[in-house]
Design an enzyme around this catalytic site. Structure first.
Site, PDB file in Angstrom:
ATOM      1  N   HIS A 364       0.823  -1.200   0.000  1.00 44.04           N
ATOM      2  CA  HIS A 364       0.000   0.000   0.000  1.00 44.04           C
ATOM      3  C   HIS A 364       0.862   1.258   0.000  1.00 44.04           C
ATOM      4  O   HIS A 364       0.524   2.251  -0.629  1.00 44.04           O
ATOM      5  CB  HIS A 364      -0.920  -0.005   1.224  1.00 44.04           C
ATOM      6  N   CYS A 677      -3.104  -0.760 -21.996  1.00 42.75           N
ATOM      7  CA  CYS A 677      -2.947  -0.079 -20.698  1.00 42.75           C
ATOM      8  C   CYS A 677      -1.965  -0.776 -19.747  1.00 42.75           C
ATOM      9  O   CYS A 677      -1.941  -0.471 -18.569  1.00 42.75           O
ATOM     10  CB  CYS A 677      -4.300   0.100 -20.019  1.00 42.75           C
TER      11      CYS A 677
HETATM   12  C1  PEP Z   1      -2.396  -5.523 -17.068  1.00 42.40           C
HETATM   13  O1  PEP Z   1      -2.466  -6.711 -16.745  1.00 42.40           O
HETATM   14  O2  PEP Z   1      -1.658  -5.097 -17.958  1.00 42.40           O
HETATM   15  C2  PEP Z   1      -3.188  -4.521 -16.330  1.00 42.40           C
HETATM   16  C3  PEP Z   1      -3.241  -3.276 -16.733  1.00 42.40           C
HETATM   17  O3  PEP Z   1      -3.811  -4.931 -15.198  1.00 42.40           O
HETATM   18  P1  PEP Z   1      -3.058  -5.072 -13.805  1.00 42.40           P
HETATM   19  O4  PEP Z   1      -1.639  -4.625 -14.001  1.00 42.40           O
HETATM   20  O5  PEP Z   1      -3.824  -4.255 -12.839  1.00 42.40           O
HETATM   21  O6  PEP Z   1      -3.184  -6.541 -13.583  1.00 42.40           O
END
Ligand code: PEP
Ligand code: MG
Length: 747
Positions: A364, A677
């Site tokens: 966190h 993303c």
């Molecule tokens: C990913 O897996 O690229 C993603 C954006 O999700 P997280 O990193 O939150 O698993």
């Protein structure tokens, strides 16, 4: 505990205190202590073993073993029963030492005649100093009361600050705090920083471990705990009108501050003869030992809360520490073993950098540091012991390196790096309001990833066009109980307010794998990353998702809404999740609540399977977002959390790029909006390559928007695509070397 044992223990502690206060030479005093303990405990032997270095223990004083063995007998950590006590920081108590696991016969000591053995660790603030041992010929197991008494004695012994001098460490210690030292840790938040050390929890020195009157100590403890509780309540009140996240964290402290078990244990320690502060420290040591042994992330965080409270209590009892002591430097770099998110939020943006001995990328505190964009280095082993308040320090968050008291050459090189970064920041600021349009006229839309309210100010500062990924699980992770629908609705509404009409892609709860909710029973799964996580949990136990969807609809309150489901691996999962959204809409309609002006429902593409899903799936989803972090780990079968394999496979590997390009093409065919993303979108070289194979929407950490935009604006995508194609034709494993060579030739 038996009254007479307590009285005995108190008497022994008082004698020990007198022995410690005597003006005799160190060794003489240590000998006297072993004599006192053996006599008082009715054992033939009492020995003190101390660490010479991190690996070796040395017999430094003994009553009952051969005197000639003193300073001669040495054991490696883990070796023999003594080494076992030191290694595990646990008591070894046996009536038959020679048959006990790990026993090692040391002929020079003459210990073969002693059957019973009880060894306890000598620790100070989690540092292992040595081992205190009693032995007797008679075959007997020491009672829990006796073991406890011995632990209390070990605690007092640990307070002999000159203990190190017995094994020649003392001299080295003082020189240690003047030399320059480099720490190699892990990177949890990038960026470079220079400043002066601010110890989050300066070591509190307990000068009076033994007390004469338990009644007085009990009163002192009780008053200090009252002050502590008032302080925690005040913090809570202070946070009341501020951040919800901070409030939740502080509530956990309040729970611990009122813990009866903690109080009872400290009261018992006082009854044994310890002073109030020594009792607090004894329980703190015990908590730290447990902390080192538990693997469960949630439990570790809670033990850390307890550690933090103990420090506060120690500061109240001794009048030492941050509140009364040194002034915080103007350019503080915070150093701590670990820090809770609440405390970090209290420091806020004042900090130049953070260095932790422990911590983890997903903790966190790391989440908060990232939101505040403060460079953070974790796993800087022993930094709290080496650093002193006010020391000059330079930290390199990109490499996970800390230079403490750096010498001139390091200072010069480091300042060059900082100056270059500052220049780059100026450049980024100058293009903040300009589009990421390439030399050949292609525009790439850059959005940011977020998850906390604290992230939102970056929307304006970074020039992001919106929030491409809002990780809603962070709100669940920083709390100690499941948030209520109204709370979530308020929060999402504030996020939309802050976005001021810009698109925010809310991803529904993505828990499981490395993201374990503190208030949900952890699943014991052989492969959590491949396990019951994200939308799989949501579809099997839809209660939370329903609540969340309702909260999102209420938050939108007639505004446009964008929702995305994580970890969709096949078409029917998307259909089922979408059906939940339709049900939620129907419910809101019946209740007469306003529906969103427009609604987009998308899926994250994080498993290779979805790259090959039926065309109809691509046609049905409103949009897709590639979660490159997960997609890459499954594509290469390389755990993203495992440092050994994580970096083995390059994102610019030809196979992966070609796979991504296939997804882009399917989306072009079906007219499906697509974004990327994962973390790679925020790495400039990776980002331009993603753009070259056709991606036009990238979502990343806010701090990456400037560097990515800057490079995109200087690149010709068609040319870069030709370079990538040529590398593929050449049969390269990764296109990176060719891409780098091309970019260098252009600059
Ligand atoms: C990913 O897996 O690229 C993603 C954006 O999700 P997280 O990193 O939150 O698993
Ligand atoms: Mg993911």
């Amino acid at each position: 505990m038996a009254q007479d044992t307590q009285t005995e223990s108190r008497k022994l502690l008082q004698r020990l205190r007198d022995a410690l206060a005597e003006d005799s030479a160190g060794q003489e005093r240590l000998d006297k202590i072993t004599h006192l303990i053996a006599t008082s405990m009715g054992t033939e032997v009492c020995s003190i073993y101390l660490f010479r270095d991190d690996e070796t223990l040395e017999l430094c004083a003994t009553e009952g073993l051969n005197a000639a063995a003193v300073h001669q007998t040495r054991l490696r950590i883990g070796e023999g029963l003594v080494g076992r006590v030191a290694k595990a920081s646990k008591v070894v108590n046996t009536d038959d030492a020679p048959s006990a696991r790990g026993f090692r016969f040391m002929p020079e000591t003459g210990e073969e005649i002693f059957s019973s053995f009880c060894g306890v660790p000598v620790q100070r603030l989690g540092d292992n100093l040595g081992v205190l041992v009693v032995q007797s010929k008679e075959k007997r197991t020491f009672s829990p009361d006796e073991v406890y008494a011995l632990e209390v004695v070990a605690m007092v012994l640990a307070e002999m600050t000159e203990l190190g001098a017995f094994v020649g460490e003392g001299a080295a210690m003082s020189a240690r705090h003047q030399q320059s030292v480099m720490f190699r840790g892990g990177c949890a938040q990038e960026g470079a920083a220079e400043g002066h050390i601010w110890l989050h929890e300066p070591r509190v020195v307990v000068t009076n471990p033994v007390a004469d009157d338990p009644e007085v100590e009990l009163k002192r403890l009780s008053e200090a705990v009252d002050t502590l509780r008032v302080g925690v309540d005040k913090m809570l009140d202070g946070a009341g009108n501020g951040d919800k996240e901070q409030l939740q964290v502080l509530e956990a402290y309040r729970m611990f501050a009122n813990s009866k078990g903690w109080m009872r244990r400290m009261e018992q320690d006082i009854a044994q003869g310890l002073s109030a502060e020594a009792a607090v420290e004894k329980e703190q040591n015990a908590a730290r030992t447990r902390m080192e042994q538990v693997t469960d992330a949630y439990l570790r965080e809670r033990l850390h809360d307890l550690d933090d409270l103990s420090n506060r209590l120690l500061r109240i009892l001794t009048g030492q520490g941050a509140e009364t002591g040194a002034d915080m430097p103007a350019d503080p770099v915070l150093v701590a073993r670990n820090i809770g998110p609440g405390e970090l939020l209290e420091y806020g943006r004042n900090l130049r950098g953070i260095v932790l001995e422990e911590g983890s990328v997903g903790s966190h505190a790391a989440i908060v540091a990232r939101a505040l964009a403060i460079p953070l280095v974790i796993h800087a082993d022993r930094v709290t012991t080496e650093a002193l308040n006010g020391d000059h320090v330079m930290i390199d968050g990109d490499q996970g390196i800390v230079h403490l008291r750096p010498d001139d050459t390091v200072v010069t090189a480091f300042r060059d790096k900082i100056a270059m970064e500052a220049k780059a920041q100026e450049r980024y600021a100058s293009i903040r309001d300009k589009p990421a349009t390439t030399l050949d006229g292609e525009t790439v839309h850059l959005t940011m990833n977020a998850g906390l309210m604290a992230d939102l100010p970056s929307l304006a500062n970074s020039g992001a066009e919106g929030v491409g990924l809002f990780r809603t699980e962070l709100q669940f992770l920083v709390r100690n109980q499941m948030p209520r629908r109204t709370e979530l609705a308020q929060l999402y509404s504030r996020v939309m307010d802050a976005a001021d009409g810009k698109r925010v892609v809310f991803r529904t709860l993505d828990i499981g794998s490395d993201k374990v909710l503190p208030y949900m029973a952890p699943q014991d799964e052989p492969n959590p990353a491949l396990g019951w996580r994200a939308v799989r949990v949501a579809l099997d136990k839809p209660g939370v998702m329903r609540m969340q969807l309702q909260a999102l609809l209420r938050a939108a309150n007639g505004r446009p809404l964008t929702v995305m489901f994580p970890f969709i691996a096949q078409f029917d999962e998307y259909r089922a999740a979408r059906a939940e959204m339709d049900k939620a809409l129907a419910r809101e309609t019946i209740l007469g609540h306003p529906l969103p002006a427009s609604l987009e429902v998308g899926a994250m593409l994080e498993t290779p399977s979805l790259g090959f899903a039926p065309k109809k799936f691509y046609e049905e989803v409103d949009f897709l977002s590639i979660g490159g972090n997960d997609l890459k780990q499954f594509f290469f079968a390389a755990d993203r959390e495992n440092e050994r394999v994580r970096r083995r496979y390059d994102t610019l590997n030809v196979s992966f790029l070609t796979f991504l390009e296939g997804i882009v093409n399917r989306c072009v065919d079906t007219d499906t909006p697509l974004s990327f993303c994962g973390e790679d979108a925020g790495r400039p070289i990776e980002a331009v390559c993603l753009a070259a194979i056709g991606l036009r929407n990238l979502s990343m950490r806010p701090a990456s928007i400037g560097p990515v935009k800057s490079l995109l604006r200087r690149v010709n995508l068609a040319e870069l695509k030709a370079v990538i194609d040529q590398a593929r034709t050449n049969g390269e494993q990764s296109v990176r070397p060719e891409v780098m060579a091309y970019l260098r030739s252009q600059s």
